[in-house]
Design a protein around this motif. Structure first.
Motif, PDB file in Angstrom:
ATOM      1  N   ASN A 125       0.809  -1.222   0.000  1.00 21.99           N
ATOM      2  CA  ASN A 125       0.000   0.000   0.000  1.00 21.99           C
ATOM      3  C   ASN A 125       0.846   1.277   0.000  1.00 21.99           C
ATOM      4  N   ARG A 126       2.173   1.134  -0.022  1.00 20.10           N
ATOM      5  CA  ARG A 126       3.054   2.294  -0.109  1.00 20.10           C
ATOM      6  C   ARG A 126       3.554   2.452  -1.545  1.00 20.10           C
ATOM      7  N   ARG A 127       3.359   3.622  -2.118  1.00 24.50           N
ATOM      8  CA  ARG A 127       3.826   3.913  -3.462  1.00 24.50           C
ATOM      9  C   ARG A 127       5.203   4.580  -3.386  1.00 24.50           C
ATOM     10  N   ILE A 128       6.152   4.034  -4.140  1.00 22.45           N
ATOM     11  CA  ILE A 128       7.522   4.555  -4.132  1.00 22.45           C
ATOM     12  C   ILE A 128       7.566   5.765  -5.052  1.00 22.45           C
ATOM     13  N   GLN A 129       7.753   6.946  -4.458  1.00 21.67           N
ATOM     14  CA  GLN A 129       7.605   8.190  -5.216  1.00 21.67           C
ATOM     15  C   GLN A 129       8.912   8.695  -5.793  1.00 21.67           C
ATOM     16  N   THR A 130       9.941   8.760  -4.983  1.00 23.03           N
ATOM     17  CA  THR A 130      11.207   9.270  -5.503  1.00 23.03           C
ATOM     18  C   THR A 130      12.351   8.844  -4.596  1.00 23.03           C
ATOM     19  N   ALA A 131      13.554   9.104  -5.075  1.00 19.17           N
ATOM     20  CA  ALA A 131      14.760   8.908  -4.270  1.00 19.17           C
ATOM     21  C   ALA A 131      15.471  10.247  -4.150  1.00 19.17           C
ATOM     22  N   ILE A 132      16.127  10.456  -3.020  1.00 22.55           N
ATOM     23  CA  ILE A 132      16.969  11.644  -2.836  1.00 22.55           C
ATOM     24  C   ILE A 132      18.338  11.160  -2.394  1.00 22.55           C
ATOM     25  N   SER A 133      19.318  11.264  -3.275  1.00 22.24           N
ATOM     26  CA  SER A 133      20.692  10.966  -2.880  1.00 22.24           C
ATOM     27  C   SER A 133      21.272  12.211  -2.243  1.00 22.24           C
ATOM     28  N   PHE A 134      22.022  12.035  -1.146  1.00 26.36           N
ATOM     29  CA  PHE A 134      22.529  13.220  -0.464  1.00 26.36           C
ATOM     30  C   PHE A 134      23.821  12.933   0.293  1.00 26.36           C
ATOM     31  N   GLY A 135      24.544  14.000   0.566  1.00 25.27           N
ATOM     32  CA  GLY A 135      25.824  13.926   1.274  1.00 25.27           C
ATOM     33  C   GLY A 135      26.555  15.242   1.093  1.00 25.27           C
ATOM     34  N   TYR A 136      27.863  15.227   1.305  1.00 30.75           N
ATOM     35  CA  TYR A 136      28.666  16.441   1.148  1.00 30.75           C
ATOM     36  C   TYR A 136      29.231  16.491  -0.269  1.00 30.75           C
ATOM     37  N   GLU A 137      29.038  17.632  -0.919  1.00 27.25           N
ATOM     38  CA  GLU A 137      29.389  17.764  -2.333  1.00 27.25           C
ATOM     39  C   GLU A 137      30.895  17.722  -2.560  1.00 27.25           C
ATOM     40  N   ASP A 138      31.261  17.123  -3.685  1.00 27.87           N
ATOM     41  CA  ASP A 138      32.645  17.157  -4.155  1.00 27.87           C
ATOM     42  C   ASP A 138      32.747  18.337  -5.116  1.00 27.87           C
ATOM     43  N   LEU A 139      33.298  19.436  -4.641  1.00 29.17           N
ATOM     44  CA  LEU A 139      33.339  20.653  -5.440  1.00 29.17           C
ATOM     45  C   LEU A 139      34.241  20.530  -6.661  1.00 29.17           C
ATOM     46  N   ASP A 140      35.112  19.521  -6.658  1.00 26.44           N
ATOM     47  CA  ASP A 140      36.016  19.324  -7.785  1.00 26.44           C
ATOM     48  C   ASP A 140      35.431  18.420  -8.862  1.00 26.44           C
ATOM     49  N   HIS A 141      34.268  17.844  -8.591  1.00 30.17           N
ATOM     50  CA  HIS A 141      33.664  16.944  -9.579  1.00 30.17           C
ATOM     51  C   HIS A 141      33.078  17.765 -10.724  1.00 30.17           C
ATOM     52  N   PRO A 142      33.426  17.441 -11.962  1.00 27.56           N
ATOM     53  CA  PRO A 142      32.965  18.259 -13.100  1.00 27.56           C
ATOM     54  C   PRO A 142      31.442  18.310 -13.244  1.00 27.56           C
ATOM     55  N   ALA A 143      30.742  17.263 -12.808  1.00 28.64           N
ATOM     56  CA  ALA A 143      29.282  17.252 -12.931  1.00 28.64           C
ATOM     57  C   ALA A 143      28.620  18.314 -12.064  1.00 28.64           C
ATOM     58  N   ASN A 144      29.373  18.831 -11.091  1.00 34.78           N
ATOM     59  CA  ASN A 144      28.829  19.874 -10.218  1.00 34.78           C
ATOM     60  C   ASN A 144      29.182  21.276 -10.702  1.00 34.78           C
ATOM     61  N   GLY A 145      29.667  21.375 -11.914  1.00 35.95           N
ATOM     62  CA  GLY A 145      30.156  22.654 -12.415  1.00 35.95           C
ATOM     63  C   GLY A 145      29.158  23.457 -13.222  1.00 35.95           C
ATOM     64  N   PHE A 146      27.900  23.065 -13.256  1.00 34.44           N
ATOM     65  CA  PHE A 146      26.913  23.852 -14.006  1.00 34.44           C
ATOM     66  C   PHE A 146      25.649  24.015 -13.175  1.00 34.44           C
ATOM     67  N   ARG A 147      24.833  25.017 -13.560  1.00 39.21           N
ATOM     68  CA  ARG A 147      23.569  25.264 -12.888  1.00 39.21           C
ATOM     69  C   ARG A 147      22.474  25.454 -13.937  1.00 39.21           C
ATOM     70  N   THR A 148      21.318  24.909 -13.666  1.00 43.66           N
ATOM     71  CA  THR A 148      20.188  25.119 -14.566  1.00 43.66           C
ATOM     72  C   THR A 148      19.555  26.480 -14.293  1.00 43.66           C
ATOM     73  N   GLU A 149      18.869  27.005 -15.288  1.00 43.08           N
ATOM     74  CA  GLU A 149      18.181  28.273 -15.150  1.00 43.08           C
ATOM     75  C   GLU A 149      16.716  28.041 -14.781  1.00 43.08           C
ATOM     76  N   ARG A 150      16.049  29.090 -14.327  1.00 42.66           N
ATOM     77  CA  ARG A 150      14.619  29.033 -14.022  1.00 42.66           C
ATOM     78  C   ARG A 150      13.905  30.128 -14.799  1.00 42.66           C
ATOM     79  N   ALA A 151      12.676  29.846 -15.193  1.00 45.08           N
ATOM     80  CA  ALA A 151      11.866  30.847 -15.875  1.00 45.08           C
ATOM     81  C   ALA A 151      11.598  32.013 -14.925  1.00 45.08           C
TER      82      ALA A 151
END
Length: 224
Positions: free
Chosen positions: A188-214
């Motif tokens: 009876n529980r619906r699996i909605q989403t996952a949230i991965s979390f921890g302390y960011e690696d600031l040197d990781h290239p995947a963390n080098g961009f930001r999305t824009e908002r309308a």
């Protein structure tokens, strides 16, 4: 009040989808603080339908191994149907986000093999030491899912306020049957989403961009 707004705006604007983490774990007290504060989210009839499973230590790695195998050997079967399609501005934003990620990590648009490899990082939680699985009660239908959406947003923002990075991942819950079996989640529980979390690696290239908002003109219509 202006100071409160400035602080809150700063936290919101600093939050981003983190895809590279340090091995350092988040303390249990910090995780409890995040969950307790996020639970102040608005909720229909005060139902508070969210339940949270949080992995730690070796269990995160074991879960990632199971999920990666599921992704390699089975078809997606989410509890919540995927969007029927992305069109217009939604498709445009989706494409730009994807292109930004691939450019950040040095993957050419036509390199399908490396794009597939990057996609599989979802199921390893991008190296995060923790993943939270959020479920809602099936009987509450879309209203339970809506309430959980508020909780999910606040979880990410409260974590950011504590200096903890996160990424909300719908892709993980595409393998809902495997997740349900692994954690013995009731039917009876619906699996909605996952949230991965921890302390960011600031040197990781995947963390080098930001999305824009309308901007607000694209969102709000004033009447009167």
């Amino acid at each position: 009040m202006s100071d409160d707004f400035a602080i809150f705006s700063k936290i919101i604007n600093e939050r981003y989808s983190c895809r590279g983490y340090l091995e350092t774990e988040v303390s249990e007290q910090d995780i409890r603080d995040i969950v307790a504060t996020a639970s102040r989210a608005p909720t229909w009839c005060n139902a508070q339908p969210w339940k949270v499973i949080v992995t730690r230590g070796a269990e995160t790695r074991a879960f990632a191994e199971m999920l990666t195998k599921a992704a390699e050997t089975t078809q997606m079967e989410p509890d919540f149907a995927w969007p029927l399609q992305y069109t217009g501005e939604y498709q445009d934003r989706r494409r730009v986000c994807g292109y930004q990620l691939y450019e950040a990590v040095g993957i050419a648009r036509d390199d399908k093999a490396r794009r597939a490899e990057q996609m599989m990082q979802n199921f390893r939680f991008f190296g995060a030491p923790h993943v939270a699985i959020i479920t809602s009660d099936a009987d509450l239908g879309p209203y339970g899912a809506m309430d959980c959406g508020g909780f999910i947003a606040l979880f990410s923002l409260v974590a950011r306020a504590k200096g903890i990075a996160s990424v909300v991942q719908a892709s993980v819950t595409g393998y809902a049957p495997a997740i349900r079996q692994y954690f013995q989640i009731p039917a009876n529980r619906r699996i909605q989403t996952a949230i991965s979390f921890g302390y960011e690696d600031l040197d990781h290239p995947a963390n080098g961009f930001r999305t824009e908002r309308a901007d607000s003109d694209n969102v709000v219509t004033f009447v009167g």
